[in-house]
Design a protein around this motif. Sequence first.
Motif, PDB file in Angstrom:
ATOM      1  N   PRO A   1     -19.087  36.121  32.620  1.00 23.24           N
ATOM      2  CA  PRO A   1     -18.039  36.054  31.813  1.00 23.24           C
ATOM      3  C   PRO A   1     -18.119  36.865  30.340  1.00 23.24           C
ATOM      4  O   PRO A   1     -19.279  37.607  30.151  1.00 23.24           O
ATOM      5  CB  PRO A   1     -18.362  34.633  31.234  1.00 23.24           C
ATOM      6  N   GLU A   2     -17.111  37.267  29.979  1.00 22.26           N
ATOM      7  CA  GLU A   2     -17.052  38.320  28.995  1.00 22.26           C
ATOM      8  C   GLU A   2     -17.707  39.515  29.059  1.00 22.26           C
ATOM      9  O   GLU A   2     -18.591  39.936  28.436  1.00 22.26           O
ATOM     10  CB  GLU A   2     -17.844  37.567  27.459  1.00 22.26           C
TER      11      GLU A   2
ATOM     12  N   LYS B   1     -14.001  43.364  25.669  1.00 24.01           N
ATOM     13  CA  LYS B   1     -14.579  42.405  26.645  1.00 24.01           C
ATOM     14  C   LYS B   1     -13.443  41.936  27.513  1.00 24.01           C
ATOM     15  O   LYS B   1     -12.265  41.786  27.194  1.00 24.01           O
ATOM     16  CB  LYS B   1     -15.091  41.203  26.124  1.00 24.01           C
TER      17      LYS B   1
ATOM     18  N   ASP C   1     -12.384  39.108  30.544  1.00 26.90           N
ATOM     19  CA  ASP C   1     -12.957  37.658  30.460  1.00 26.90           C
ATOM     20  C   ASP C   1     -13.895  37.503  31.741  1.00 26.90           C
ATOM     21  O   ASP C   1     -14.965  36.807  31.344  1.00 26.90           O
ATOM     22  CB  ASP C   1     -11.556  36.804  30.914  1.00 26.90           C
ATOM     23  N   TYR C   2     -13.680  38.014  32.937  1.00 27.94           N
ATOM     24  CA  TYR C   2     -14.587  37.721  34.021  1.00 27.94           C
ATOM     25  C   TYR C   2     -14.577  39.184  34.910  1.00 27.94           C
ATOM     26  O   TYR C   2     -13.644  39.751  35.083  1.00 27.94           O
ATOM     27  CB  TYR C   2     -14.178  36.800  34.924  1.00 27.94           C
TER      28      TYR C   2
ATOM     29  N   GLU D   1      -9.009  28.698  26.570  1.00 24.98           N
ATOM     30  CA  GLU D   1     -10.519  28.441  27.026  1.00 24.98           C
ATOM     31  C   GLU D   1     -10.152  27.206  27.960  1.00 24.98           C
ATOM     32  O   GLU D   1     -10.958  26.957  29.117  1.00 24.98           O
ATOM     33  CB  GLU D   1     -11.250  27.933  26.015  1.00 24.98           C
TER      34      GLU D   1
ATOM     35  N   GLU E   1      -8.537  39.206  33.791  1.00 26.63           N
ATOM     36  CA  GLU E   1      -8.224  39.020  32.338  1.00 26.63           C
ATOM     37  C   GLU E   1      -7.247  37.588  32.370  1.00 26.63           C
ATOM     38  O   GLU E   1      -6.380  37.533  33.152  1.00 26.63           O
ATOM     39  CB  GLU E   1      -7.104  40.279  31.873  1.00 26.63           C
TER      40      GLU E   1
ATOM     41  N   THR F   1     -18.491  43.143  29.323  1.00 23.49           N
ATOM     42  CA  THR F   1     -18.365  44.503  28.380  1.00 23.49           C
ATOM     43  C   THR F   1     -18.880  45.724  29.181  1.00 23.49           C
ATOM     44  O   THR F   1     -19.718  45.955  29.658  1.00 23.49           O
ATOM     45  CB  THR F   1     -19.217  43.959  26.871  1.00 23.49           C
TER      46      THR F   1
END
Length: 373
Positions: free
Chosen positions: A52-53, A65, A67-68, A25, A81, A55
């Motif tokens: 973000p995250e 998920k 990351d972006y 993070e 990722e 899915t």
Amino acid sequence: MDFEESISQVAAKVRDLKGGVETEEATKNAFILPFIGQVLGYDVFNPNEVIPEFTADVGLKKGEKVDYALVRDGKVQILIECKKVSCPLSLENASQLYRYFAVTDARIAVLTNGQVWNFYMDIDEPNRMDSKPFLVLDLLDADPTVFPALQKLTKPDFDLDSIASSAEELKYVGPLKRAIGEEFKDPSPDFVKLLAGHVYEGAFYASVMEKFQPLVAKALKQFLSDQVNDRLKTALGADDVKAGVTSTALDDAAGAASVDEDDGEDDGEDGGDGARDGVVTTEEELDAYHIIKAIACSNVDPSRITLRDAKAYCAIFLDDNNRKPIARLYFNTKQKYLGLFGEDKQCERVPIETLDGIYAYADRIRQEVDRVI
């Protein structure tokens, strides 16, 4: 801010803060989001551009998920990722990218730890992410030749067709350059045999390999030396050493206060006609200037590197503009110092025993050139 400057700024942040960043993070906040915003040009606070995250259900895998996801023209274009900055990147870290790549519109996938950015496409097989990246950017050892391709991935200049047409070349040229570099540093037996075959016609026994290994290594070093000397001859050919303070420099002085205020020394400026009482540019200072010029010529036309002497130090600028400092030479005492600049434009003096010591700071000199171009 231009594109290369934005890369340099994020790279400086990685260099300065990397040691204190210990989690994924923290890596995202310190390095990855700034890169997405400053370099790739996306608004990190707009969920319609940076999700973000992200899915997307993949077969039996539910709720996984990535990351972006970066969105342009209403479509997911790039998946990212993330790993923490101390984590080496490998295919084992990219399992979610593999799955998401096949079920979204994205043609670009990125695996990054904030310092190294691996960009993937589906060059080998349509709609299946390649196992090797087509573009690798290490912010602490950036190869400027990949910048044009990287710029095509930014939001303002996004050009997927152009990237796709050149991705295969990009995918192999970078690794080939690294392989050539390794061969130059430590020639492998196969490489020795290949080169020796051009000059030796007999059977290649172990004794012949033993004979040619040091000969090939020596020939490679001499070849590189010849190439550097050719560049030096070009660099030293321009008559651009500036004696004293020009009228342009006086005009620039007010805007350059942040550069000069760290010394508080008499730099030889008399504020009027630019006279230099008692200032002599020594051969040693000129030799050091030529070394810095040769270092910088890999990043900028050497004719733009200029020297201006003063009582306290010799200043080396880009375009004879003291808003664009590259380095300083403090050679007026027994202990010589090289003055180096950072993003804050403050001059750090580092001791050097001989002029060859300047080469140890070649990367910082080139970084400062990139900042002031």
